[in-house]
Design an enzyme around this catalytic site. Sequence first.
Site, PDB file in Angstrom:
ATOM      1  N   CYS A   1       0.840  -1.205   0.000  1.00  0.00           N
ATOM      2  CA  CYS A   1       0.000   0.000   0.000  1.00  0.00           C
ATOM      3  C   CYS A   1       0.878   1.260   0.000  1.00  0.00           C
ATOM      4  CB  CYS A   1      -0.883   0.004   1.239  1.00  0.00           C
ATOM      5  SG  CYS A   1       0.083   0.133   2.745  1.00  0.00           S
TER       6      CYS A   1
ATOM      7  N   HIS B   1       3.046   2.038  11.880  1.00  0.00           N
ATOM      8  CA  HIS B   1       1.865   1.736  12.711  1.00  0.00           C
ATOM      9  C   HIS B   1       1.466   2.876  13.635  1.00  0.00           C
ATOM     10  CE1 HIS B   1       4.087  -2.158  12.083  1.00  0.00           C
ATOM     11  NE2 HIS B   1       2.904  -2.457  11.582  1.00  0.00           N
TER      12      HIS B   1
ATOM     13  N   CYS C   1       1.816   6.143   9.061  1.00  0.00           N
ATOM     14  CA  CYS C   1       0.954   6.319   7.884  1.00  0.00           C
ATOM     15  C   CYS C   1      -0.067   7.436   8.162  1.00  0.00           C
ATOM     16  CB  CYS C   1       0.228   5.008   7.594  1.00  0.00           C
ATOM     17  SG  CYS C   1      -0.952   5.189   6.248  1.00  0.00           S
TER      18      CYS C   1
ATOM     19  N   GLU D   1      -0.164  -0.821  16.231  1.00  0.00           N
ATOM     20  CA  GLU D   1      -1.127   0.273  15.978  1.00  0.00           C
ATOM     21  C   GLU D   1      -2.031   0.463  17.192  1.00  0.00           C
ATOM     22  OE1 GLU D   1      -3.253   0.137  12.225  1.00  0.00           O
ATOM     23  OE2 GLU D   1      -4.783   1.504  12.989  1.00  0.00           O
TER      24      GLU D   1
ATOM     25  N   SER E   1       1.468 -10.252   9.963  1.00  0.00           N
ATOM     26  CA  SER E   1       0.796  -9.073   9.400  1.00  0.00           C
ATOM     27  C   SER E   1      -0.711  -9.159   9.630  1.00  0.00           C
ATOM     28  CB  SER E   1       1.090  -8.996   7.894  1.00  0.00           C
ATOM     29  OG  SER E   1       0.124  -8.200   7.254  1.00  0.00           O
TER      30      SER E   1
ATOM     31  N   ASN F   1      -3.086  -7.305   8.314  1.00  0.00           N
ATOM     32  CA  ASN F   1      -3.928  -7.203   7.105  1.00  0.00           C
ATOM     33  C   ASN F   1      -3.883  -8.490   6.283  1.00  0.00           C
ATOM     34  OD1 ASN F   1      -2.224  -6.637   4.523  1.00  0.00           O
ATOM     35  ND2 ASN F   1      -1.258  -5.394   6.108  1.00  0.00           N
TER      36      ASN F   1
HETATM   37  S1  SF4 Z   1      -3.149   2.278   7.353  1.00  0.00           S
HETATM   38 FE1  SF4 Z   1      -1.663   0.608   7.109  1.00  0.00          FE
HETATM   39  S2  SF4 Z   1      -2.524  -0.663   5.467  1.00  0.00           S
HETATM   40 FE2  SF4 Z   1      -3.594   1.314   5.395  1.00  0.00          FE
HETATM   41  S3  SF4 Z   1      -2.458   2.555   3.897  1.00  0.00           S
HETATM   42 FE3  SF4 Z   1      -1.587   2.984   5.935  1.00  0.00          FE
HETATM   43  S4  SF4 Z   1       0.141   1.560   6.177  1.00  0.00           S
HETATM   44 FE4  SF4 Z   1      -1.143   0.809   4.499  1.00  0.00          FE
END
Ligand code: SF4
Length: 284
Positions: free
Chosen positions: A12, A81, A103, A133, A222, A224
């Site tokens: 991603c 995270h 992110c 996270e 992971s 996800n």
């Molecule tokens: S929240 Fe996590 S899975 Fe979603 S875009 Fe950001 S890094 Fe990627």
Amino acid sequence: MIIKTVTPQGMCGGVASAIKQIETILQNPETPKPIYMLGSLVHNKIIVKQFQEQGIIVLDGNKKEAAIESISFGTIIFTAHGISDKIYDLAFKKGLNIIDTTCPKVLKTHNIIKAKLKEGYHILFLGVKGHPETEGILGLSEKIQLIDENADILPINYKTLLINQTTLPYKQVQTLYEKIKAKHPFVELADEVCSATRQRQKAALKQTKGADICLVIGDVMSNNCQALKKIIEDENKITTYLIEKITDLKMIDFKNINVIAITSGASTPKTIVDDIINELKTNK
Ligand code: SF4
């Protein structure tokens, strides 16, 4: 044997951006050394190992405060995270050079929670216990209540927000919200499953239909990747394997398998997916 590759899948934007930020500081000779990373950048051993080979020291992400206390100079990388303000401030006060690769989608969740706490809301956070996270979110305030998908919520402040980890199965969030709302109609939802996660889950559900088995390629740690495996198994009833590398193919019995669907997690490099597909085409 037919191989169906699900689209979209794989890395991603959040993970790609975090990797790019680290590559940039590694190339910059003025980056203060040593360079530390607080926990694994993403849940992918191959990516983390590559950075370790370039000199990055990975600190224990389960003991963040002690890890920061143990260093006095250099650069500290916070992972994609997210991180609590407490840990960030600790590193800042020690004068460390901070590279925060959180992110933006995780940061958005932090900001929603902070704003709602200021308004006096009770926060219910649906997340995986111990996941970085989740730990970053819980570190924002002691008033945040961690819940799981089976939570049976009892008396709640009339100002209550249900919010969630970005990489959960999106249907899990909706199902829990409906359950809570039936008893407590005033509860609000901020559905924070990120767009990358949601798109990959929806594509996987649609495009794996009709396959004999499915492979989710990515790290077993992971979240996800685990979510992709779970929704394909639960909803499409297809036997699904979460595999990290070519040698993991050994655990699969390919007898009578005509169609394989393949997807991969948000932290899985494309090269690994390509290698596994090539192996399947050549030797299976
Ligand atoms: S929240 Fe996590 S899975 Fe979603 S875009 Fe950001 S890094 Fe990627």
